[in-house]
Design a protein around this motif. Structure first.
Motif, PDB file in Angstrom:
ATOM      1  N   PRO A  52      10.644 -20.549   5.945  1.00  0.00           N
ATOM      2  CA  PRO A  52      11.098 -19.118   4.977  1.00  0.00           C
ATOM      3  C   PRO A  52      12.752 -18.993   5.130  1.00  0.00           C
ATOM      4  N   ILE A  53      13.603 -19.063   3.872  1.00  0.00           N
ATOM      5  CA  ILE A  53      14.974 -18.643   4.695  1.00  0.00           C
ATOM      6  C   ILE A  53      15.439 -17.473   3.985  1.00  0.00           C
ATOM      7  N   GLY A  54      16.354 -16.770   4.496  1.00  0.00           N
ATOM      8  CA  GLY A  54      17.110 -15.736   3.299  1.00  0.00           C
ATOM      9  C   GLY A  54      16.786 -14.289   3.712  1.00  0.00           C
ATOM     10  N   GLN A  55      16.532 -14.217   4.888  1.00  0.00           N
ATOM     11  CA  GLN A  55      14.980 -12.138   5.277  1.00  0.00           C
ATOM     12  C   GLN A  55      16.393 -11.192   4.951  1.00  0.00           C
ATOM     13  N   ILE A  93      21.096 -20.123  -0.017  1.00  0.00           N
ATOM     14  CA  ILE A  93      20.402 -21.780   0.512  1.00  0.00           C
ATOM     15  C   ILE A  93      21.765 -22.524   1.277  1.00  0.00           C
ATOM     16  N   CYS A  94      23.573 -21.903   0.825  1.00  0.00           N
ATOM     17  CA  CYS A  94      24.379 -22.716   1.374  1.00  0.00           C
ATOM     18  C   CYS A  94      24.703 -22.006   3.650  1.00  0.00           C
ATOM     19  N   ARG A  95      24.612 -20.169   2.978  1.00  0.00           N
ATOM     20  CA  ARG A  95      23.967 -19.872   4.278  1.00  0.00           C
ATOM     21  C   ARG A  95      23.072 -20.380   5.849  1.00  0.00           C
ATOM     22  N   ASP A  96      21.403 -20.390   5.068  1.00  0.00           N
ATOM     23  CA  ASP A  96      20.244 -20.337   5.879  1.00  0.00           C
ATOM     24  C   ASP A  96      20.049 -21.548   6.051  1.00  0.00           C
ATOM     25  N   LEU A  97      20.316 -22.335   4.717  1.00  0.00           N
ATOM     26  CA  LEU A  97      19.582 -23.970   4.877  1.00  0.00           C
ATOM     27  C   LEU A  97      19.978 -24.416   5.539  1.00  0.00           C
ATOM     28  N   PRO A  98      21.234 -25.126   5.989  1.00  0.00           N
ATOM     29  CA  PRO A  98      21.474 -26.366   6.872  1.00  0.00           C
ATOM     30  C   PRO A  98      20.386 -25.849   8.965  1.00  0.00           C
ATOM     31  N   ASP A  99      21.010 -24.464   8.845  1.00  0.00           N
ATOM     32  CA  ASP A  99      19.720 -24.691   9.895  1.00  0.00           C
ATOM     33  C   ASP A  99      18.209 -24.329  10.183  1.00  0.00           C
ATOM     34  N   ALA A 100      17.810 -24.361   8.945  1.00  0.00           N
ATOM     35  CA  ALA A 100      15.977 -24.229   8.546  1.00  0.00           C
ATOM     36  C   ALA A 100      15.828 -25.796   8.799  1.00  0.00           C
ATOM     37  N   ARG A 102      17.879 -28.635   9.836  1.00  0.00           N
ATOM     38  CA  ARG A 102      18.330 -28.613  11.510  1.00  0.00           C
ATOM     39  C   ARG A 102      16.707 -28.884  12.449  1.00  0.00           C
ATOM     40  N   ARG A 103      15.716 -27.385  12.201  1.00  0.00           N
ATOM     41  CA  ARG A 103      15.022 -27.061  13.218  1.00  0.00           C
ATOM     42  C   ARG A 103      13.848 -27.935  12.385  1.00  0.00           C
ATOM     43  N   THR A 104      13.671 -27.678  11.602  1.00  0.00           N
ATOM     44  CA  THR A 104      12.511 -28.965  10.866  1.00  0.00           C
ATOM     45  C   THR A 104      12.668 -30.117  11.140  1.00  0.00           C
ATOM     46  N   GLY A 105      13.725 -30.648  11.378  1.00  0.00           N
ATOM     47  CA  GLY A 105      13.832 -32.535  11.618  1.00  0.00           C
ATOM     48  C   GLY A 105      13.751 -32.990  10.078  1.00  0.00           C
ATOM     49  N   ILE A 106      13.802 -32.564   9.308  1.00  0.00           N
ATOM     50  CA  ILE A 106      14.403 -32.935   7.878  1.00  0.00           C
ATOM     51  C   ILE A 106      15.045 -34.390   7.264  1.00  0.00           C
ATOM     52  N   ASP A 107      14.005 -35.109   6.811  1.00  0.00           N
ATOM     53  CA  ASP A 107      15.160 -36.436   7.142  1.00  0.00           C
ATOM     54  C   ASP A 107      15.911 -36.656   5.808  1.00  0.00           C
ATOM     55  N   ALA A 108      15.828 -35.573   4.631  1.00  0.00           N
ATOM     56  CA  ALA A 108      15.765 -35.895   3.259  1.00  0.00           C
ATOM     57  C   ALA A 108      15.382 -34.880   2.588  1.00  0.00           C
ATOM     58  N   LEU A 109      16.249 -34.267   1.926  1.00  0.00           N
ATOM     59  CA  LEU A 109      16.198 -33.364   1.121  1.00  0.00           C
ATOM     60  C   LEU A 109      16.117 -33.469  -0.806  1.00  0.00           C
ATOM     61  N   LEU A 110      14.743 -33.102  -1.717  1.00  0.00           N
ATOM     62  CA  LEU A 110      14.429 -32.868  -2.895  1.00  0.00           C
ATOM     63  C   LEU A 110      14.723 -31.829  -3.451  1.00  0.00           C
ATOM     64  N   VAL A 111      15.860 -32.197  -4.158  1.00  0.00           N
ATOM     65  CA  VAL A 111      17.114 -30.607  -4.426  1.00  0.00           C
ATOM     66  C   VAL A 111      16.426 -30.660  -6.375  1.00  0.00           C
ATOM     67  N   ASP A 112      16.028 -29.545  -6.988  1.00  0.00           N
ATOM     68  CA  ASP A 112      16.188 -29.006  -8.479  1.00  0.00           C
ATOM     69  C   ASP A 112      17.765 -29.161  -8.774  1.00  0.00           C
TER      70      ASP A 112
END
Length: 414
Positions: A52-55, A93-100, A102-112
């Motif tokens: 979750p992001i944007g709480q 998304i711009c505010r909360d996604l970068p930290d999320a 990093r925390r989850t260790g994502i290697d790449a994004l699939l973006v609509d």
């Protein structure tokens, strides 16, 4: 590989993206969906991870309220409401996604493609991303009209001028979103985006349109792929009274998940079919209560949800708001459609339906029982519509679908 998904929070984008996510998970990748907390149970039901992001500004309960309000709108009011919602989501998304990420260790994004903030976050973090076009492709072409217009395709000079003006108006309408995204890109020391295509991936752009269901294009990038609909065999909430089918030619009617509160349109569907030798199935998405269902003319099979593809396999015609997923599911089975486009990109989807010859269009303001009844007879009796739908179905089978899309993801991120 650990992959993240960024998508609008509505079924028309979630369903195809989830099918792709499950295929990638089946191949051994970890797939995590990032969005507001209201989607947690929905994404869990799709057998994918969720973060979750944007709480802070999108607390639990805010999404259903927003979608309910949107469902009461159509035309330009619905478009303006949607743009404001996209602006707020872009900021989230711009505010909360970068930290999320990093925390989850994502290697790449699939973006609509309709969430360009996801690509900007990937650029900011220095990670690869791919663009997935779950709606109509937004890539611009001088002879292809903007995706929120009902205009047809033309190579004339006046059409080129008309389209340029349309894109300029579209840019103006989307300026609230552009300003928010531009502010973050400036903060992140990234170059400002001049046009929407610059937000797309340089690695791969995957579209669930088949090539046969698009206008001719001259400027698609080499990394653009028409894979056709993103679907899989995951069973859904599909209890359906199959025993009520009586052998008459079957018509399927749906207004999708956002516009299903249009009771007057459902009533028109029922009254139009009541005087014809056909059987009508209405999937109203919960937009009709029991009293409204009981008041429908004739004896239609009216259910909140139907196994759409399975029902369409038995159908002769689809009545629809021209949502892309319903149109693609219908054409995948070689079933022509009558489109009543209400808002968003639906007028543009209906224009493509006319272009390929696989159906016809009735504007909402001109929808009435007699005209719809005439169109139903016309489309069901003229073989040209079925033949055109069959040609698109062939294109969809050849495009490769979810399997090819997953291949492109893996090859692009090697």
């Amino acid at each position: 590989m650990r992959l993240g998904i960024i998508s609008p929070p509505v079924s028309g984008h979630i369903n195809p993206f989830a099918a792709l996510g499950r295929e990638l998970r089946r191949r051994g990748h970890r797939v995590t969906w990032f969005h507001m907390e209201d989607l947690a149970e929905r994404i869990a039901s799709e057998d994918l991870d969720f973060c979750p992001i944007g709480q802070a500004d999108h607390p639990r309960g805010s999404l259903p309220r927003s979608l309910a309000q949107l469902g009461r709108l159509q035309g330009w009011p619905a478009l303006r409401f949607t743009i404001n919602a996209i602006r707020r989501t872009t900021d989230m998304i711009c505010r909360d996604l970068p930290d999320a990420v990093r925390r989850t260790g994502i290697d790449a994004l699939l973006v609509d493609q309709t969430e360009p903030a996801g690509g900007s976050v990937a650029e900011h973090l220095g990670m690869p991303f791919l663009t997935v076009c779950n709606a109509l492709a937004l890539n611009r072409d001088p002879f292809v009209p903007p995706p929120f217009t009902p205009w047809g395709y033309s190579q004339s000079g006046w059409a080129r001028v008309r389209n340029a003006m349309g894109y300029a108006i579209s840019d103006r309408l989307m300026s609230p979103v552009t300003r928010v995204l531009g502010g973050y890109r400036e903060q992140w020391k990234l170059p400002l985006l001049r046009v929407g295509e610059e937000a797309c991936s340089k690695l791969a752009q995957i579209s669930q349109q088949p090539a046969a269901f698009d206008f001719p294009r001259e400027r698609l990038p080499e990394n653009f792929y028409y894979t056709g609909p993103l679907r899989d065999a995951k069973p859904r909430r599909n209890e359906f009274p199959w025993e009520r089918l009586d052998g008459r030619p079957l018509i399927f009617a749906s207004l999708g998940t956002l516009q299903n509160g249009k009771e007057a349109i459902f009533r028109c569907f029922a009254e139009s079919c009541a005087g014809l030798p056909v059987q009508l199935v209405i999937a109203h998405g919960g937009g009709l209560d029991q009293k409204a269902v009981a008041g429908l003319a004739g004896d239609p099979i009216a259910v909140p949800y139907a196994p759409q593809v399975e029902v369409l396999k038995k159908c002769a015609l689809t009545l629809t708001h021209a949502g892309l997923n319903t149109i693609l599911d219908s054409l995948s089975q070689g079933v022509p459609a009558i489109a009543i486009p209400l808002t968003f990109e639906q007028p543009a989807i209906a224009a493509r339906l006319l272009w390929v010859g696989a159906g016809c269009r009735i504007l909402p303001g001109k929808l009435e029982v007699q005209s719809l009844r005439r169109r139903i007879g016309e489309v069901m009796e003229a073989s040209s519509y079925q033949q055109a739908a069959a040609r698109v179905a062939d294109s969809i089978r050849e495009a490769g679908g979810t399997t090819r899309a997953a291949d492109i993801v893996e090859q692009s991120l090697k």
